[in-house]
Design an enzyme around this catalytic site. Structure first.
Site, PDB file in Angstrom:
ATOM      1  N   GLY A  86     -18.547   1.161  31.875  1.00 52.09           N
ATOM      2  CA  GLY A  86     -17.610   1.578  30.841  1.00 52.09           C
ATOM      3  C   GLY A  86     -18.252   2.632  29.961  1.00 52.09           C
ATOM      4  N   GLN A 115     -19.597   7.930  22.656  1.00 47.24           N
ATOM      5  CA  GLN A 115     -20.892   7.920  23.365  1.00 47.24           C
ATOM      6  C   GLN A 115     -21.204   9.264  24.010  1.00 47.24           C
ATOM      7  OE1 GLN A 115     -20.088   4.156  25.726  1.00 47.24           O
ATOM      8  NE2 GLN A 115     -22.278   4.003  25.373  1.00 47.24           N
ATOM      9  N   CYS A 134     -26.266  -1.527  27.082  1.00 43.56           N
ATOM     10  CA  CYS A 134     -25.423  -0.398  26.693  1.00 43.56           C
ATOM     11  C   CYS A 134     -26.115   0.903  27.076  1.00 43.56           C
ATOM     12  CB  CYS A 134     -25.188  -0.436  25.178  1.00 43.56           C
ATOM     13  SG  CYS A 134     -24.209   0.940  24.570  1.00 43.56           S
ATOM     14  N   LEU A 135     -25.344   1.863  27.587  1.00 42.83           N
ATOM     15  CA  LEU A 135     -25.909   3.162  27.976  1.00 42.83           C
ATOM     16  C   LEU A 135     -26.483   3.908  26.770  1.00 42.83           C
ATOM     17  CD1 LEU A 135     -23.112   4.374  30.429  1.00 42.83           C
ATOM     18  CD2 LEU A 135     -25.303   3.329  31.030  1.00 42.83           C
ATOM     19  N   HIS A 158     -16.652  -4.599  24.594  1.00 45.84           N
ATOM     20  CA  HIS A 158     -17.759  -3.669  24.362  1.00 45.84           C
ATOM     21  C   HIS A 158     -17.243  -2.262  24.035  1.00 45.84           C
ATOM     22  CE1 HIS A 158     -22.032  -2.372  25.280  1.00 45.84           C
ATOM     23  NE2 HIS A 158     -21.391  -1.225  25.346  1.00 45.84           N
ATOM     24  N   GLU A 159     -16.335  -1.747  24.866  1.00 44.56           N
ATOM     25  CA  GLU A 159     -15.855  -0.364  24.669  1.00 44.56           C
ATOM     26  C   GLU A 159     -14.973  -0.251  23.429  1.00 44.56           C
ATOM     27  OE1 GLU A 159     -17.587   1.582  26.263  1.00 44.56           O
ATOM     28  OE2 GLU A 159     -18.195   0.199  27.843  1.00 44.56           O
ATOM     29  N   HIS A 172     -17.215   0.006  20.523  1.00 46.04           N
ATOM     30  CA  HIS A 172     -17.734   1.371  20.337  1.00 46.04           C
ATOM     31  C   HIS A 172     -16.754   2.221  19.534  1.00 46.04           C
ATOM     32  CE1 HIS A 172     -21.474   1.823  22.512  1.00 46.04           C
ATOM     33  NE2 HIS A 172     -20.992   1.343  23.649  1.00 46.04           N
TER      34      HIS A 172
HETATM   35 ZN    ZN Z   1     -22.064   0.678  25.219  1.00 39.77          ZN
END
Ligand code: ZN
Length: 164
Positions: free
Chosen positions: A46, A51, A90-91, A133-134, A137
């Site tokens: 995701g 991000q 998380c990226l 999660h998304e 963000h």
């Molecule tokens: Zn993330």
């Protein structure tokens, strides 16, 4: 399609609440396509627009390669139920994982890329976790805000190479 530059913690854009998309136009379509490309390049499931430096309420999710990517425009959490504890990464915080508190069931409403309203339900799976999660963000949250009390972050690669 293009791979976009990832923003990593502590980039302040990750802590910004993103803005609603007012009109889905060719720029929105391009952004969603580039986000899917970037998610693939980063091996993520995701990605939220902030991000990649764009403070708009757009997120993409793709749990496995067999699935079609899901594009969420202006997503809204309409229901959360239950609680569970699961490891998360998380990226934007590469190399770390932590045990988080998440809902068991979630229900999300959003627009797809053609502007049609979609509703997604997920329960006790990676999709439910990715949706929370998304959407987090897009509200300027990171998963580290939902850590189980007194649990530290860990680096999975340290565990793999430890003691050998
Ligand atoms: Zn993330």
């Amino acid at each position: 399609m293009a791979v976009l530059q990832m923003r990593r913690d502590p980039d302040p854009i990750l802590r910004q609440r993103t803005k609603r998309v007012r009109e889905i136009d060719h720029k929105t379509v391009k952004l969603a396509e580039d986000m899917i490309e970037t998610m693939h390049a980063e091996n993520g499931v995701g990605l939220a627009a902030n991000q990649v430096g764009i403070p708009l309420r757009v997120a993409v999710i793709q749990i496995s390669h067999e699935d079609e990517p899901i594009i969420l425009i202006n997503p809204k959490m309409i229901r959360r139920e239950g609680q569970r504890e699961i490891p998360e990464g998380c990226l934007s915080l590469p190399g770390y994982q932590g045990m988080t508190k998440r809902s068991l069931k979630v229900r999300v409403k959003a627009l797809d890329i053609s502007g049609k309203e979609i509703r997604i339900r997920a329960e006790d799976d990676i999709l439910a976790q990715a949706l929370e999660h998304e959407l987090g963000h897009l509200n300027g949250e990171l998963y580290v805000d939902h850590l189980v009390a007194d649990t530290q972050l860990w680096r999975p690669e340290d565990i793999e190479t430890d003691g050998e």
